[in-house]
Design a protein around this motif. Structure first.
Motif, mmCIF file in Angstrom:
data_model
loop_
_atom_site.group_PDB
_atom_site.id
_atom_site.type_symbol
_atom_site.label_atom_id
_atom_site.label_comp_id
_atom_site.label_asym_id
_atom_site.label_seq_id
_atom_site.Cartn_x
_atom_site.Cartn_y
_atom_site.Cartn_z
ATOM 1 N N GLU A 1 19.588 20.517 -28.518
ATOM 2 C CA GLU A 1 20.188 21.237 -27.330
ATOM 3 C C GLU A 1 20.546 22.736 -27.544
ATOM 4 O OE1 GLU A 1 23.882 19.386 -25.984
ATOM 5 O OE2 GLU A 1 23.200 17.089 -26.381
ATOM 6 N N GLY A 2 19.671 23.339 -28.277
ATOM 7 C CA GLY A 2 19.766 24.639 -28.421
ATOM 8 C C GLY A 2 19.941 25.635 -27.099
ATOM 9 N N ASP A 3 20.707 26.212 -26.945
ATOM 10 C CA ASP A 3 21.047 27.171 -25.542
ATOM 11 C C ASP A 3 20.752 25.978 -24.342
ATOM 12 O OD1 ASP A 3 21.875 28.860 -23.785
ATOM 13 O OD2 ASP A 3 19.712 29.791 -23.536
ATOM 14 N N GLY B 1 21.987 27.540 -20.997
ATOM 15 C CA GLY B 1 20.745 28.363 -20.727
ATOM 16 C C GLY B 1 19.612 27.864 -19.874
ATOM 17 N N ARG B 2 19.061 26.662 -20.635
ATOM 18 C CA ARG B 2 18.215 26.105 -20.303
ATOM 19 C C ARG B 2 18.385 25.140 -18.823
ATOM 20 N NH1 ARG B 2 17.023 22.484 -25.143
ATOM 21 N NH2 ARG B 2 15.768 21.352 -24.058
ATOM 22 N N ARG C 1 20.562 26.296 -16.625
ATOM 23 C CA ARG C 1 20.786 27.383 -15.575
ATOM 24 C C ARG C 1 19.101 27.646 -15.298
ATOM 25 N NH1 ARG C 1 25.408 28.993 -17.718
ATOM 26 N NH2 ARG C 1 24.319 30.263 -19.624
ATOM 27 N N SER C 2 18.477 27.871 -16.131
ATOM 28 C CA SER C 2 16.975 28.028 -15.771
ATOM 29 C C SER C 2 16.255 27.295 -15.045
ATOM 30 C CB SER C 2 16.428 28.344 -16.966
ATOM 31 O OG SER C 2 15.019 28.798 -16.881
ATOM 32 N N HIS D 1 28.501 20.724 -19.657
ATOM 33 C CA HIS D 1 28.175 22.165 -19.232
ATOM 34 C C HIS D 1 28.838 22.813 -18.093
ATOM 35 C CE1 HIS D 1 26.361 23.412 -23.197
ATOM 36 N NE2 HIS D 1 25.913 22.139 -22.982
#
Length: 187
Positions: free
Chosen positions: A5-7, A10-11, A13-14, A47
């Motif tokens: 689950e790195g970032d 952010g992933r 959101r993108s 998140h």
């Protein structure tokens, strides 16, 4: 589904921004956002409370920064000068990524539910700024008037900034809008 689950935020959101732009906000599900990000819906909800919050996460940080800037304004600063300093601080949050902001605003503008949420966010920021001004000793209705004028300046300046096809200086847009508002008094 990937476990790493790195970032993740952010992933997510993108992925959400891409899907909202491709399909529209209403036609996009949380499951589709999570899948596009290579994550689970469960991770999404760790998140974000819902799919709107992908677009509005960070609003409380912005409110805290605005109030902090009001608190840190020099003691003799007028209410509008203090608001001007707070607006400068807002650009460090709002002016980070012009293309992202343009895309986000287009998504919001295309959906009445999101436009309503944006108005609620602005009202919340205005209330927080009014409270910050009252803490500085600014009486009512002056605190509310200055805070709401600041929100109008923020909306006009941000609108001009995101409408520009090329990136301009958001802080300069804020100063220009505030100067124009102040100049209107003498007309």
């Amino acid at each position: 589904m990937a476990r790493w689950e790195g970032d993740a935020a952010g992933r997510l959101r993108s992925a959400a921004m891409d899907l909202y732009a491709e399909r529209g906000y209403e036609q996009t599900t949380v499951a589709e956002i999570a899948e596009r990000a290579g994550l689970t819906a469960r991770t999404f909800f760790r998140h974000f409370a819902d799919k709107r919050e992908v677009l509005f996460a960070g609003s409380s940080d912005l409110a805290d920064a605005l109030v902090g800037a009001l608190k840190d304004a020099p003691g003799p600063a007028s209410p509008m000068a203090a608001v001007g300093l707070a607006l400068e601080v807002s650009t460090t949050f709002l002016g980070r990524d012009h293309q992202h902001s343009r895309r986000r605003q287009a998504i919001i503008s295309a959906n009445p539910e999101l436009m309503e949420r944006e108005l609620i966010k602005m009202a919340t920021l205005g209330s927080a700024m009014a409270a910050g001004l009252r803490e500085r000793g600014v009486p009512e209705p002056d605190a509310s008037l200055a805070a709401q004028a600041g929100i109008v300046v923020l909306q006009v300046a941000f609108g001009r900034w995101v409408e520009s096809p090329v990136e301009t200086d958001l802080a300069a847009e804020m100063r220009s809008a505030l100067d124009r508002l102040i100049a209107l008094q003498s007309h």
